[in-house]
Design a protein around this motif. Structure first.
Motif, short mmCIF file in Angstrom:
data_model
loop_
_atom_site.label_atom_id
_atom_site.label_comp_id
_atom_site.label_asym_id
_atom_site.label_seq_id
_atom_site.Cartn_x
_atom_site.Cartn_y
_atom_site.Cartn_z
N GLU A 133 -5.27 10.66 -19.58
CA GLU A 133 -5.04 9.64 -20.59
C GLU A 133 -6.10 8.55 -20.48
N THR A 134 -6.60 8.11 -21.62
CA THR A 134 -7.49 6.96 -21.67
C THR A 134 -6.68 5.74 -22.07
N MET A 222 -10.37 6.10 -18.20
CA MET A 222 -9.71 7.39 -18.29
C MET A 222 -9.02 7.66 -16.96
N LYS A 280 -13.91 10.53 -14.76
CA LYS A 280 -14.78 10.74 -15.90
C LYS A 280 -15.12 12.23 -15.94
#
Length: 282
Positions: A133-134, A222, A280
């Motif tokens: 999830e960001t 993220m 990332k």
């Protein structure tokens, strides 16, 4: 270069500087992560804290220097970065169980600790649940505590922070301020290379706070989020599995940001939680 290769490059840097100064920040730079995350990864993968590994490597080489030689102990101590003969003697005995002066005589047993090489090993087939999830930046409020730069010490100190927060009413107070996601009590390790390392016991909140509380803003990031339940030890076991089993083949790597533990039911013996790590895409 993938992250396993970068970890091995960091180990080579250590080997080249055992008689100089090993910069923990440089290790993180080589591995493309923060100093904090490097120490976490190293300890979980190697099965030994970074500081202990470095000490054992230095004392392994120091024993070779002293065996059957006329080298002065004070000179060997200085070679490996010990300005105090007493500190060197203590470190040497902690590894070899004999004093440096005895090693000069033949027939004295010492221990050899060769440099490690990190490789990926496939372990079992136990599944791991996670989601990516960001999140936008969010503010937390609570109470913070200093963290040691040698992170293995924090495994003993952080539980004491939680115990104190329960006894002094901090937990009840911050829960009353919680009004944003994630809806849980947070343990946040804010350990960027450009900030003082602090551990926050906090909640996500936009509420006003008095001078007994602190605030910290977690930047947009993220996250790889792993659910779990059990005791405090089960959290450490999950974090080890994340680093040693999930991360090497996930297609993700650590990025700069805090580690977060979200406790939905903060009972040390029977808790429901999530572990958030900043990542990332490779």
């Amino acid at each position: 270069m993938d992250w396993i290769e970068r970890l091995n490059e960091a180990i080579r840097y250590m080997e080249e500087n055992l008689t100089g100064k090993i910069e923990y920040e440089r290790l993180g730079q080589i591995a493309c992560c923060s100093t904090y995350h490097f120490q976490r990864m190293f300890a979980y993968i190697a099965g030994i804290p970074l500081s202990e590994y470095i000490r054992k490597r230095k004392m392994s080489l120091a024993a070779v220097d002293l065996q059957g030689s006329n080298a002065k102990i004070i000179d060997v101590a200085a070679k490996y970065g010990y300005t105090s003969p007493t500190a060197f003697n203590r470190a040497f005995q902690s590894v070899h169980s004999v004093s440096p002066s005895l090693v000069k005589h033949e027939g004295i047993a010492v221990k050899a600790f060769p440099p490690i090489t990190i490789k990926i090993t496939v372990k079992g087939v136990e599944e791991m649940h996670y989601r990516i999830e960001t999140k936008k930046a969010f503010r937390i409020v609570g109470k913070s505590f200093p963290l040691n730069r040698e992170i293995e010490r924090n495994f003993l100190e952080v539980p004491q922070m939680w115990q104190g927060a329960v006894l002094d009413g901090t937990i009840d107070k911050i829960i009353s301020l919680m009004n944003h996601e994630p809806q849980g009590v947070l343990g946040v390790s804010a350990c960027g290379d450009d900030e003082e390392w602090r551990y926050y016991i906090a909640v996500s909140s936009s509420a006003e706070i008095d001078n007994t509380m602190e605030e910290y803003v977690i930047s947009s990031c993220m996250w790889a989020i792993f659910p779990g339940m059990g005791t405090g030890k089960s959290i450490q076991d999950l974090e080890k599995r994340i680093v040693t089993e999930w991360l090497p083949t996930s297609g993700y790597e650590f990025t700069y940001g805090p580690d977060i533990e979200v406790y939905f039911h903060p009972d040390p013996q029977n808790t429901v939680y999530e572990v958030w790590i900043p990542v990332k895409k490779k």
